[in-house]
Design a protein around this motif. Sequence first.
Motif, PDB file in Angstrom:
ATOM      1  N   SER A 135      86.716  45.605  67.516  1.00 32.25           N
ATOM      2  CA  SER A 135      86.722  44.752  66.691  1.00 32.25           C
ATOM      3  C   SER A 135      85.528  44.393  66.181  1.00 32.25           C
ATOM      4  N   ILE A 136      85.450  44.257  64.842  1.00 31.62           N
ATOM      5  CA  ILE A 136      84.194  43.726  64.367  1.00 31.62           C
ATOM      6  C   ILE A 136      84.359  42.689  63.300  1.00 31.62           C
ATOM      7  N   PHE A 137      83.073  41.980  62.887  1.00 30.29           N
ATOM      8  CA  PHE A 137      83.393  41.001  62.109  1.00 30.29           C
ATOM      9  C   PHE A 137      82.028  40.974  61.076  1.00 30.29           C
ATOM     10  N   LEU A 138      82.464  40.686  60.087  1.00 29.53           N
ATOM     11  CA  LEU A 138      81.386  40.739  58.828  1.00 29.53           C
ATOM     12  C   LEU A 138      80.953  39.240  58.532  1.00 29.53           C
ATOM     13  N   LEU A 139      79.821  38.971  58.306  1.00 29.51           N
ATOM     14  CA  LEU A 139      79.368  37.524  58.225  1.00 29.51           C
ATOM     15  C   LEU A 139      78.556  37.253  56.791  1.00 29.51           C
ATOM     16  N   LYS A 140      79.195  36.704  55.802  1.00 29.48           N
ATOM     17  CA  LYS A 140      78.219  36.342  54.581  1.00 29.48           C
ATOM     18  C   LYS A 140      77.471  35.174  54.964  1.00 29.48           C
ATOM     19  N   THR A 141      76.003  35.598  54.874  1.00 32.83           N
ATOM     20  CA  THR A 141      75.017  35.085  55.138  1.00 32.83           C
ATOM     21  C   THR A 141      74.506  33.987  54.329  1.00 32.83           C
ATOM     22  N   ASN A 142      74.732  34.148  52.953  1.00 31.59           N
ATOM     23  CA  ASN A 142      74.799  33.118  51.790  1.00 31.59           C
ATOM     24  C   ASN A 142      72.998  32.802  51.941  1.00 31.59           C
ATOM     25  N   GLY A 143      72.260  33.750  51.934  1.00 24.95           N
ATOM     26  CA  GLY A 143      70.729  33.664  51.804  1.00 24.95           C
ATOM     27  C   GLY A 143      70.038  33.077  53.185  1.00 24.95           C
ATOM     28  N   LYS A 144      70.805  33.115  54.325  1.00 29.23           N
ATOM     29  CA  LYS A 144      70.481  32.393  55.484  1.00 29.23           C
ATOM     30  C   LYS A 144      70.258  33.557  56.317  1.00 29.23           C
ATOM     31  N   THR A 147      77.352  24.019  64.669  1.00 24.71           N
ATOM     32  CA  THR A 147      76.048  23.343  64.274  1.00 24.71           C
ATOM     33  C   THR A 147      76.083  23.242  62.671  1.00 24.71           C
ATOM     34  N   GLY A 148      77.180  23.869  61.990  1.00 24.65           N
ATOM     35  CA  GLY A 148      77.146  23.660  60.474  1.00 24.65           C
ATOM     36  C   GLY A 148      76.435  24.341  59.658  1.00 24.65           C
ATOM     37  N   VAL A 149      75.869  25.769  60.150  1.00 22.91           N
ATOM     38  CA  VAL A 149      75.066  26.591  59.558  1.00 22.91           C
ATOM     39  C   VAL A 149      76.105  27.397  58.607  1.00 22.91           C
ATOM     40  N   PHE A 150      77.046  27.973  59.341  1.00 21.31           N
ATOM     41  CA  PHE A 150      77.987  28.814  58.560  1.00 21.31           C
ATOM     42  C   PHE A 150      79.590  27.930  58.840  1.00 21.31           C
ATOM     43  N   LYS A 151      80.529  28.448  57.870  1.00 23.27           N
ATOM     44  CA  LYS A 151      81.665  27.889  58.005  1.00 23.27           C
ATOM     45  C   LYS A 151      82.675  29.117  58.411  1.00 23.27           C
ATOM     46  N   PRO A 152      83.675  28.866  59.133  1.00 22.24           N
ATOM     47  CA  PRO A 152      84.590  30.000  59.599  1.00 22.24           C
ATOM     48  C   PRO A 152      85.014  30.799  58.529  1.00 22.24           C
ATOM     49  N   GLN A 153      84.981  30.558  57.128  1.00 22.75           N
ATOM     50  CA  GLN A 153      85.406  31.439  56.121  1.00 22.75           C
ATOM     51  C   GLN A 153      84.361  32.389  55.574  1.00 22.75           C
ATOM     52  N   ASP A 154      83.031  31.982  56.361  1.00 23.85           N
ATOM     53  CA  ASP A 154      81.956  32.854  56.071  1.00 23.85           C
ATOM     54  C   ASP A 154      82.372  34.276  56.827  1.00 23.85           C
ATOM     55  N   PHE A 155      83.121  34.157  57.944  1.00 20.54           N
ATOM     56  CA  PHE A 155      83.496  35.433  58.543  1.00 20.54           C
ATOM     57  C   PHE A 155      84.629  36.277  58.211  1.00 20.54           C
ATOM     58  N   ARG A 156      84.571  37.325  58.407  1.00 26.57           N
ATOM     59  CA  ARG A 156      85.624  38.197  58.211  1.00 26.57           C
ATOM     60  C   ARG A 156      86.167  38.954  59.633  1.00 26.57           C
ATOM     61  N   PHE A 157      87.415  39.198  59.885  1.00 25.97           N
ATOM     62  CA  PHE A 157      87.394  39.823  61.236  1.00 25.97           C
ATOM     63  C   PHE A 157      88.366  41.005  61.144  1.00 25.97           C
ATOM     64  N   PHE A 158      87.665  42.029  61.658  1.00 28.26           N
ATOM     65  CA  PHE A 158      88.627  43.468  61.431  1.00 28.26           C
ATOM     66  C   PHE A 158      89.057  44.052  62.773  1.00 28.26           C
ATOM     67  N   VAL A 159      90.359  44.414  62.897  1.00 25.46           N
ATOM     68  CA  VAL A 159      90.924  45.151  64.139  1.00 25.46           C
ATOM     69  C   VAL A 159      90.609  46.742  63.860  1.00 25.46           C
ATOM     70  N   GLY A 160      89.936  47.309  64.678  1.00 28.47           N
ATOM     71  CA  GLY A 160      89.691  48.953  64.550  1.00 28.47           C
ATOM     72  C   GLY A 160      88.467  49.040  63.537  1.00 28.47           C
ATOM     73  N   TYR A 161      87.965  50.357  63.366  1.00 28.37           N
ATOM     74  CA  TYR A 161      87.191  50.715  62.710  1.00 28.37           C
ATOM     75  C   TYR A 161      87.270  52.134  62.387  1.00 28.37           C
TER      76      TYR A 161
END
Length: 277
Positions: free
Chosen positions: A164-173, A204-218
């Motif tokens: 399982s893998i997640f993507l994180l949208k960093t928004n320049g951070k 800590t408020g750096v990111f929000k849960p919606q900045d992550f996307r979770f994947f089952v399998g690759y």
Amino acid sequence: MAKKNSHNNPDSSSSTGNGDQEGEGLKGNNSSDTGSRKSEHKAADWREFRAMLYLNQQSMLNKQDEAVNAESKRLGSKWAHPLTAPETGCVLVATEKLDGVQTFERSVVFLLGSGTRHPQEGPFGVIINRPLHKRIKHMKPVNLHLATTFSECSLHFGGPLEASIFLLKTNGKNNIVVDFEEVIPSLCFGSRNGLDEASGLVKTGVFKPQDFRFFVGYAGWQLDQLREEIEAGLWHVAACSSNLVFGGAHSESLWEEILELMGGSYSELSRKPKQDL
């Protein structure tokens, strides 16, 4: 066709944790904050600059009138163009030859690693247009962070190989995210041993849960295997804007959207009905 490759499982890294299905194996990023910001800016300029060059070249080859030329010089917020070879951060767009192959037909694979930096790993990525229409909480996760911080996040089918893998949208951070692997500017990926840090960044408020996307399998290949599949016409290789990779609720139409943006014969393919196999 896209055979399972047990040698490039992200869980098999030397930095693995307990090795369960949530996935393991992240590589650290030891660059300084200043260096990270500079490299991110250069990378972002390079990808967009290349896309602009491609559009201007196509405009010169196919120009019809001044209005068309003027429009072609504006890149727009969403863009996609073909590549001659796969690279980290590109997308693999299934061709009509994969129609009838349930796992991969009309799929778009975001390549997290091209296999050129670490050939023993092989290319690997996640399918980004297969939402499961379920939230993490529906899977009754045993991991505390998945059961609490990320319980409302949606799940996507990432491929036939187990991890399982997640993507994180960093928004320049990107300078804040030190334990996740950057794929393209503004997008990183991680797996189970990054969940502690990921949850902390949300709390800590750096990111929000919606900045992550979770994947089952690759999905994964041996290096020569992916090259052979591309040469056999199973995949179109393309670069595209990050907002297409990390799109909203309409990811199921991503296959058509990317092909349409690529133009020409690719656009024609996007409107073809599935082949009866």
